[in-house]
Enzyme design. Structure first.
Site, mmCIF file in Angstrom:
data_model
loop_
_atom_site.group_PDB
_atom_site.id
_atom_site.type_symbol
_atom_site.label_atom_id
_atom_site.label_comp_id
_atom_site.label_asym_id
_atom_site.label_seq_id
_atom_site.Cartn_x
_atom_site.Cartn_y
_atom_site.Cartn_z
ATOM 1 C CD GLU A 171 -7.392 13.538 5.291
ATOM 2 O OE1 GLU A 171 -7.067 12.674 6.107
ATOM 3 O OE2 GLU A 171 -7.758 13.268 4.135
ATOM 4 C CD GLN B 11 1.290 8.460 5.711
ATOM 5 O OE1 GLN B 11 0.306 8.175 6.357
ATOM 6 N NE2 GLN B 11 2.465 8.740 6.277
ATOM 7 C CG ASN C 22 -1.909 6.839 2.377
ATOM 8 O OD1 ASN C 22 -1.334 5.940 2.952
ATOM 9 N ND2 ASN C 22 -2.434 7.837 3.035
ATOM 10 C CG ASP C 23 -1.304 11.171 2.256
ATOM 11 O OD1 ASP C 23 -2.163 10.566 1.608
ATOM 12 O OD2 ASP C 23 -1.546 11.706 3.350
ATOM 13 N NE ARG D 71 -5.685 12.975 9.088
ATOM 14 C CZ ARG D 71 -6.935 12.817 9.495
ATOM 15 N NH1 ARG D 71 -7.204 12.740 10.788
ATOM 16 N NH2 ARG D 71 -7.912 12.749 8.617
ATOM 17 C CG ASP D 72 -2.055 15.186 7.544
ATOM 18 O OD1 ASP D 72 -1.586 14.167 8.088
ATOM 19 O OD2 ASP D 72 -3.151 15.206 6.959
ATOM 20 C CB SER E 88 0.780 12.842 6.006
ATOM 21 O OG SER E 88 0.513 11.857 5.052
ATOM 22 C CD1 TRP F 218 -1.153 2.385 2.172
ATOM 23 C CD2 TRP F 218 -2.888 1.667 0.954
ATOM 24 N NE1 TRP F 218 -2.099 3.386 2.140
ATOM 25 C CE2 TRP F 218 -3.169 2.969 1.404
ATOM 26 C CE3 TRP F 218 -3.835 1.001 0.163
ATOM 27 C CZ2 TRP F 218 -4.364 3.625 1.099
ATOM 28 C CZ3 TRP F 218 -5.023 1.660 -0.136
ATOM 29 C CH2 TRP F 218 -5.276 2.959 0.325
HETATM 30 C C1 FRU Z 1 -4.474 11.788 3.728
HETATM 31 C C2 FRU Z 1 -4.284 11.149 5.096
HETATM 32 C C3 FRU Z 1 -3.604 12.086 6.064
HETATM 33 C C4 FRU Z 1 -2.997 11.154 7.048
HETATM 34 C C5 FRU Z 1 -2.586 10.012 6.174
HETATM 35 C C6 FRU Z 1 -2.713 8.674 6.831
HETATM 36 O O1 FRU Z 1 -4.637 10.834 2.723
HETATM 37 O O2 FRU Z 1 -5.520 10.724 5.614
HETATM 38 O O3 FRU Z 1 -4.462 13.028 6.655
HETATM 39 O O4 FRU Z 1 -1.912 11.711 7.726
HETATM 40 O O5 FRU Z 1 -3.412 10.041 5.041
HETATM 41 O O6 FRU Z 1 -2.175 7.665 6.024
#
Ligand code: FRU
Length: 686
Positions: free
Chosen positions: A430, A264, A247-248, A375-376, A309, A245
């Site tokens: 986010e 991520q 993501n960000d 977060r972030d 993130s 997986w």
């Molecule tokens: C955005 C998010 C962020 C978080 C991360 C978790 O896609 O939800 O807000 O930090 O992904 O994987």
């Protein structure tokens, strides 16, 4: 089963329970039951410990460790089934034991990870198959073993559970431990398949050197990546994780002349959970290499439940990551630093978290999972002051970006919200980021649905952002972007999430890729986006066409491919629409159609792919784009990424079923149109 008969010792603690008696007794091979205290491991070819009752970790286990570990190191095998898997920590096999135990209510069986479906452990299991009902279990859900490799998730009567992982393997010296922390119970209901699983397990433990290990170093990550090379949906010029997986994008930084992109990453499988930071690097933005995982949740730290993130900054020569740790119901800002010029190794800061509690004002949003959404991180430094943005939402249902300042990265002062959203702009913001341009600033946020940007100006003295105009950074499958300040330009990558079901992602063994690096600029108050110029180095042989299109006829281009760049100038002339079809089958079959009309640019996915894939189009307004349209299109396996007039981006994920769907064609409706086009096959970035 050519290696039978084996001597399989089946130990028990204190007293043999009725469940152990029947599971050991039902085994498809001979076993010798023996009390742990009396166990001489070397008498056996391997040991199998099954436990149904919840396991009480006693001092005795630590003494058994002293006999078991040397036995394993010398080549012995240990199979742990059911809740016996909980003993891995006490036995010294892995410092992190499974975090969830219980008894399954429904029929269950192993759901092997894509790269292990052909492993002998699963031989005879061609499809999702149940092996037990009412199986006692111990499994990894919210955390991962530190040393072990996870092999399978859970298939269950009511549906697959990708994040429930009870099967793991550990190589210990010349021997191995195989954990099947579920899927085994007494009884005849699924007896044949259970027996098959146990026989396979025993057979595999006889050849411990062939059992997989968790890929960690650069060559092992490369091998992992290579296992997916035959997947025609895998992008080759967009960044991907080696498998599993993504993501960000996170922690984008140029350090010692190399570009570093972190992301991520869930090493457990192609689903969101147990988030680590994956890492790739490049000297030129063109060719990339995998780097070892950079951040791993610490079993006892504020980031135990995930390293979410954040960004990277240069703290007077010390590369520092600022990220969100998750623990229980709290989101906690954390730091990690590196003293490695290649940024391969990271130390988390011992006094994490650096912000204990979110601010009281405004009242912030909480959810079922989180006390406060907080977060972030986006940071920049001016003079001696660090500026720090964190994403959140208010309890009134609007997004908000919170603003902090500090003179070091460990101590922060809350300055208030820098920008609050209006109703309709999302209830949670986010991944906020502020980019400063010559006479304007741009603030963007991701609100679960879209990436909204605001052009305006940031006033540091007041700690406020004044918005002037707003828009979307991309109108399709694009989320949570982050930017790297590279000289006088910003390079922005976003996450391109999948547009197919969780099951399709599990079966593929990977999920998510990043957009191309985009150069962002603001001209007047207007946003511009272009693919980074360096990408031209990926171009192969150039093809050029000038095509006059008559309505009703389709012109197939004499070039085919699944990794292509197209640069087209499209004149609608008298036509209502011009269609560029890509990832198209020979005749009448599947196709992905990029359609341009007076008021819309659209990626039509209604005939693009197979079952389990999204068929709705992605669309961007085009009424304010001039005719002719200048279109840069990047087609890459399952990605179509469009840049229209260097202003508007539209990205769609598509999954042609056939590998042979690699054709291109042009057509017009409603009148004649003309297109001039350059086209290049693109090389791989790996
Ligand atoms: C955005 C998010 C962020 C978080 C991360 C978790 O896609 O939800 O807000 O930090 O992904 O994987």
């Amino acid at each position: 089963m050519d290696r039978f008969p084996f001597a399989v010792g089946t130990p028990f603690l204190d007293a043999l329970s009725p469940a152990q008696r029947s599971v050991y007794g039902d085994a498809p091979f001979e076993t010798t039951t023996v009390e742990f205290d009396a166990l001489e491991p070397t008498t056996y070819d391997l040991l199998w410990w099954h436990q149904e009752e919840s396991l009480v970790i006693t001092d005795a286990l630590y003494t058994h460790r002293e006999r078991l570990l040397p036995y394993l190191r010398a080549g012995g095998g240990l199979l742990l089934t059911g809740r016996a898997l909980s003993a891995v920590a006490a036995l010294g096999v892995d410092p992190v034991p499974p975090d969830v135990t219980g008894v399954e209510e429904e029929p269950t069986g192993p759901l092997p990870k894509a790269r292990y479906t052909d492993h002998p452990l699963f031989s005879g299991f061609d499809e999702r198959a149940f092996t037990a009902e009412h199986a006692p279990f111990a499994r990894y859900e919210g955390i991962l073993p530190e040393r072990g490799e996870l092999l399978a998730a859970t298939a269950r009567g009511s549906g697959d559970a990708y994040g429930q992982l009870p099967m793991a393997v550990w190589r210990v010296g010349r021997g191995a431990v195989l954990g099947i922390g579920s899927f085994v119970s007494a009884g005849e209901a699924f007896g044949e398949r259970r027996d098959r699983l146990l026989s396979n397990a025993v057979d595999c433990l006889a050849r411990p050197e062939e059992l997989p290990e968790r890929p960690r170093d650069v060559p092992a990550l490369g091998e992992l990546r290579a296992t997916l090379a035959g997947d025609h949906h895998r992008p080759s010029h967009h960044l991907t994780a080696p498998a599993n997986w993504l993501n960000d994008p996170n922690g984008l930084v140029r350090w010692n002349g190399r570009y570093h992109v972190f992301y991520q990453y869930n090493p457990a499988g192609p689903h969101h959970g147990t988030i680590h930071w994956g890492h790739v690097s490049s000297s030129d933005l063109v060719r990339w290499r995998d780097e070892p995982v950079a951040l791993t949740p610490s079993p006892n730290g504020p980031d135990r439940d995930g390293c979410w993130s954040g960004c990277a900054v240069d703290d007077d020569g010390t590369p520092t990551l600022v990220y969100t740790g998750g623990r229980d119901r709290r989101q906690l800002p954390c730091l990690a630093t590196s003293d490695d010029p290649d940024l391969r190794t990271w130390e988390t800061y011992e006094a994490n978290p650096v912000i204990e509690l979110p601010p009281d004002e405004p009242a912030l949003r909480s959810t079922e999972h989180w006390e406060t959404e907080f977060r972030d991180h986006a940071l920049w430094r001016e003079g001696d002051t660090w500026h720090h943005l964190i994403g959140s939402g208010t309890d009134e249902g609007t997004g908000v970006v919170l603003y902090y300042t500090g003179t070091d990265l460990a101590n922060w002062r809350y300055e208030g919200p820098v920008l609050a959203g209006e109703p309709g702009e999302g209830h949670m913001w986010e991944c906020p980021e502020l980019l400063g341009f010559a006479d304007r600033d741009l603030l963007h946020v991701s609100n679960y649905e879209e990436v909204r940007y605001f052009v305006g100006s940031f006033d540091a003295a007041r700690g406020r952002f004044e918005r002037e105009s707003t828009g979307l950074l991309d109108h399709g499958d694009f989320y949570a972007p982050q930017s790297l300040a590279d000289g006088d330009r910003y390079l922005t990558w976003g996450w391109l999430p999948e547009a197919r079901g969780a099951r399709e992602q599990w079966d593929a063994g990977w999920s998510g890729c990043l957009s191309l690096p985009r150069e962002l600029s603001v001209e007047g108050d207007e946003l511009r986006q272009r693919p980074a110029a360096e990408l031209e180095a990926l171009r192969g042989e150039r093809h050029e066409f000038d095509i006059a299109l008559e309505p009703g006829t389709e012109t197939e281009l004499p070039v085919r491919g699944r990794s292509l760049e197209l640069a087209a100038e499209i004149h609608l002339d008298g036509a209502d629409s011009v269609e560029l079809a890509c990832l198209t089958a020979a005749s009448g079959g599947e196709r992905t159609t990029i359609r341009y009309t007076d008021d819309e640019l659209l990626i039509d996915r209604s005939a693009a792919g197979g079952p389990g894939t999204v068929e709705e189009p992605v669309t961007a307004p085009a009424d304010d784009l001039s005719d002719p349209l200048t279109l840069r299109a990047f087609v890459d396996g399952s990605v179509v990424e469009l840049f229209a007039n260097e202003r508007r981006c539209l990205t769609g994920r598509v999954y042609p079923e056939s590998e042979g769907s690699d054709r291109l064609s042009l057509s017009a409706t409603g009148g004649a149109a003309s297109v001039s086009m350059e086209l290049w096959p693109l090389e791989s970035i790996w």
